[in-house]
Design a protein around this motif. Structure first.
Motif, PDB file in Angstrom:
ATOM      1  N   GLY A 407       0.790  -1.224   0.000  1.00 17.88           N
ATOM      2  CA  GLY A 407       0.000   0.000   0.000  1.00 17.88           C
ATOM      3  C   GLY A 407       0.819   1.269   0.000  1.00 17.88           C
ATOM      4  O   GLY A 407       0.278   2.357   0.163  1.00 17.88           O
ATOM      5  N   ARG A 408       2.125   1.129  -0.221  1.00 15.72           N
ATOM      6  CA  ARG A 408       2.999   2.295  -0.208  1.00 15.72           C
ATOM      7  C   ARG A 408       3.793   2.360  -1.505  1.00 15.72           C
ATOM      8  O   ARG A 408       4.378   1.356  -1.921  1.00 15.72           O
ATOM      9  CB  ARG A 408       3.969   2.203   0.969  1.00 15.72           C
ATOM     10  N   PRO A 409       3.820   3.526  -2.165  1.00 14.40           N
ATOM     11  CA  PRO A 409       4.637   3.638  -3.382  1.00 14.40           C
ATOM     12  C   PRO A 409       6.116   3.690  -3.029  1.00 14.40           C
ATOM     13  O   PRO A 409       6.535   4.437  -2.141  1.00 14.40           O
ATOM     14  CB  PRO A 409       4.164   4.966  -3.989  1.00 14.40           C
ATOM     15  N   VAL A 410       6.902   2.850  -3.675  1.00 15.80           N
ATOM     16  CA  VAL A 410       8.347   2.818  -3.452  1.00 15.80           C
ATOM     17  C   VAL A 410       9.053   2.997  -4.795  1.00 15.80           C
ATOM     18  O   VAL A 410       8.518   2.645  -5.847  1.00 15.80           O
ATOM     19  CB  VAL A 410       8.803   1.505  -2.783  1.00 15.80           C
ATOM     20  N   LEU A 411      10.244   3.546  -4.731  1.00 17.20           N
ATOM     21  CA  LEU A 411      11.014   3.778  -5.944  1.00 17.20           C
ATOM     22  C   LEU A 411      11.318   2.452  -6.631  1.00 17.20           C
ATOM     23  O   LEU A 411      11.730   1.479  -5.997  1.00 17.20           O
ATOM     24  CB  LEU A 411      12.323   4.503  -5.591  1.00 17.20           C
ATOM     25  N   SER A 412      11.095   2.392  -7.935  1.00 23.28           N
ATOM     26  CA  SER A 412      11.298   1.160  -8.694  1.00 23.28           C
ATOM     27  C   SER A 412      12.744   0.685  -8.593  1.00 23.28           C
ATOM     28  O   SER A 412      13.688   1.481  -8.616  1.00 23.28           O
ATOM     29  CB  SER A 412      10.932   1.389 -10.164  1.00 23.28           C
ATOM     30  N   LYS A 413      12.924  -0.632  -8.488  1.00 21.91           N
ATOM     31  CA  LYS A 413      14.261  -1.216  -8.426  1.00 21.91           C
ATOM     32  C   LYS A 413      15.001  -1.066  -9.749  1.00 21.91           C
ATOM     33  O   LYS A 413      16.231  -1.196  -9.798  1.00 21.91           O
ATOM     34  CB  LYS A 413      14.164  -2.690  -8.044  1.00 21.91           C
ATOM     35  N   ASP A 414      14.267  -0.802 -10.815  1.00 26.41           N
ATOM     36  CA  ASP A 414      14.900  -0.611 -12.124  1.00 26.41           C
ATOM     37  C   ASP A 414      15.503   0.784 -12.277  1.00 26.41           C
ATOM     38  O   ASP A 414      16.218   1.045 -13.240  1.00 26.41           O
ATOM     39  CB  ASP A 414      13.867  -0.835 -13.242  1.00 26.41           C
ATOM     40  N   ARG A 415      15.202   1.650 -11.343  1.00 24.18           N
ATOM     41  CA  ARG A 415      15.745   3.006 -11.374  1.00 24.18           C
ATOM     42  C   ARG A 415      17.243   2.965 -11.053  1.00 24.18           C
ATOM     43  O   ARG A 415      17.653   2.431 -10.019  1.00 24.18           O
ATOM     44  CB  ARG A 415      15.014   3.880 -10.367  1.00 24.18           C
ATOM     45  N   LEU A 416      18.077   3.499 -11.926  1.00 27.61           N
ATOM     46  CA  LEU A 416      19.526   3.456 -11.738  1.00 27.61           C
ATOM     47  C   LEU A 416      20.005   4.458 -10.693  1.00 27.61           C
ATOM     48  O   LEU A 416      21.078   4.286 -10.111  1.00 27.61           O
ATOM     49  CB  LEU A 416      20.233   3.726 -13.071  1.00 27.61           C
ATOM     50  N   PHE A 417      19.208   5.514 -10.447  1.00 30.82           N
ATOM     51  CA  PHE A 417      19.605   6.544  -9.506  1.00 30.82           C
ATOM     52  C   PHE A 417      18.528   6.673  -8.426  1.00 30.82           C
ATOM     53  O   PHE A 417      17.350   6.466  -8.682  1.00 30.82           O
ATOM     54  CB  PHE A 417      19.781   7.893 -10.211  1.00 30.82           C
ATOM     55  N   ASN A 418      18.938   7.019  -7.208  1.00 33.41           N
ATOM     56  CA  ASN A 418      17.983   7.176  -6.109  1.00 33.41           C
ATOM     57  C   ASN A 418      17.293   8.537  -6.111  1.00 33.41           C
ATOM     58  O   ASN A 418      16.358   8.751  -5.353  1.00 33.41           O
ATOM     59  CB  ASN A 418      18.702   6.972  -4.765  1.00 33.41           C
ATOM     60  N   THR A 419      17.784   9.433  -6.932  1.00 35.49           N
ATOM     61  CA  THR A 419      17.183  10.762  -6.999  1.00 35.49           C
ATOM     62  C   THR A 419      15.847  10.722  -7.741  1.00 35.49           C
ATOM     63  O   THR A 419      15.613   9.851  -8.586  1.00 35.49           O
ATOM     64  CB  THR A 419      18.117  11.756  -7.702  1.00 35.49           C
TER      65      THR A 419
END
Length: 434
Positions: A407-419
């Protein structure tokens, strides 16, 4: 010319006009006129039960208005304003991890502030009913987050939703979809106050109808009174609940956190405010200060015009209020039993569609921190503050940059950068509604 000039000058002008206006008002106002206006509103109520509740609300409104008049000419002494001492704020990374989650969760209740409309995004209904991702609304996410914690830890954390006359029906419709075995949902409504005309400070409405211009919910600072008057505070304590986690419904990063809950128990904290690092994008947001030895929340509207530049300095005031609050329920009840809190009043000026200048008097929930004896802040990661305030924020969440997890949006693991990228939309895309 420095950009801060353009920020400071409007507040200087507003401050000067407000002081002049209130001084004139305190000498010119006929108190009998105010009583007559409120009496007319009360007499228009036909249902006896509704009239009784309405009279209490009008008494509370009158007290708020009188305080606004009396306090408007009082200036904050900037020489007493200081940054927080090291013992007044903790850092999330230094908090111990909890190994007793189920026992702690049994003592917890969660409250979502859910009284606002999405007018800034072109909506005419509850902002929490706006579809965010995969067909789910803000309210869906809030319910799913608590349901996941309850299921994973075999606990019963209740979810309280503070609605307003603007949002109650939408909230009820969405919450009824969920199985009460996963999460107990309780709705209670905050107060409804009349807007006042800017020149006379007399009430705008002529009857008690739910006109969203003439009437308004008086900010999330009203949650303490609403919780107390509704009986929900006493009920939670009787159930054995000790802590209440409060956050805005549109802040999807505000999830239950066992480390903060453990910290609250270990330090016997009465009130904890989550803050996060301030950037140049956050310079108008409220910040925690030490005022004459007491921890307080300072909003930009309270700052003397000559000190706005100091207030907006990210070097001097490094954190800002996320409105994620952890409150000891017994400490709150003790305060409310003694008469409650006189929270700082925020005068919110507006102009109606027909050109009238009105004023809505509001309070902020975080301002209560100064009433609790054992209170402090915790600097948390920015991920715990992800509100959707614009269509650009909404587009970001709808994109594949974010995935859903409990139920929480999290940054995709496919994203190369945390920004997270910055999105700027043109004027044609500022509204989510028709």
């Amino acid at each position: 010319m420095h950009y801060l000039y353009y920020l400071q000058e409007p507040f200087r002008r507003i401050h000067r006009r407000a002081i002049k206006h209130v001084r004139r008002f305190t000498t010119d106002l006929d108190s009998q006129s105010m009583r007559n206006e409120i009496g007319m509103l009360v007499n228009n109520m036909s249902d006896p039960a509704e009239k009784k509740a309405f009279i209490i609300e009008m008494q509370m409104f009158s007290k708020l208005l009188n305080r606004y008049i009396a306090e408007a000419s009082q200036k904050l002494n900037w020489e007493k304003v200081h940054s927080l001492a090291t013992n007044q704020i903790y850092h999330y990374d230094q908090l111990p991890r909890s190994s007793d989650e189920p026992q702690l969760f049994k003592k917890l209740a969660v409250l979502k502030v859910n009284g606002g409309l999405g007018t800034s995004m072109g909506l005419d209904g509850a902002k929490s009913a706006l579809e965010v991702k995969n067909g789910f609304t803000f309210l869906d996410f809030a319910i799913q987050q608590i349901a996941c914690v309850n299921t994973n830890h075999s606990v019963d954390i209740p979810l309280l939703l503070m609605t307003s006359f603007n949002t109650h029906d939408d909230t009820l419709r969405i919450s009824q979809k969920y199985n009460s075995k996963q999460v107990r949902i309780k709705l209670f409504m905050q107060s409804k106050y009349p807007a006042v005309t800017k020149d006379s400070l007399l009430p705008c409405p002529k009857d008690g109808q739910n006109d969203e211009v003439a009437w308004y919910p008086p900010g999330h600072g009203d949650l303490y009174t609403a919780l107390y008057r509704s009986g929900e505070l006493n009920r939670l304590i009787k159930e054995g609940k000790e802590y209440l986690f409060v956050s805005n419904c549109d802040n999807l990063g505000a999830v239950v956190d066992s480390r903060i809950l453990r910290h609250a128990a270990d330090t016997r904290a009465d009130f904890i405010m989550e803050v996060t690092d301030r950037t140049n994008m956050d310079i108008e947001t409220g910040t925690l200060i030490d005022y004459d030895g007491t921890i307080r929340l300072l909003e930009i509207g309270q700052v003397p015009s000559d000190n706005v530049k100091d207030f907006t300095s990210v070097r001097q005031f490094k954190d800002f209020n996320t409105n994620n609050l952890w409150i000891n329920l017994r400490a709150l009840k003790k305060i409310m039993d003694k008469g409650g809190m006189d929270l700082e009043i925020i005068g919110n000026p507006k102009v109606t569609d027909d050109g009238r200048s009105i004023l809505q008097l509001e309070t902020a929930a975080g301002a209560a921190i100064r009433y609790f004896s054992n209170a402090h802040g915790i600097n948390v990661p920015r991920s715990r503050f992800t509100p959707v305030r614009s269509c650009a924020d909404l587009l970001l969440l709808k994109s594949d940059l974010f995935a859903l997890e409990d139920g929480r949006p999290v940054l995709s693991k496919d994203r190369l950068f945390n920004t997270i990228p910055v999105i700027k939309l043109g004027n044609s895309f500022q509204k989510a509604g028709p």
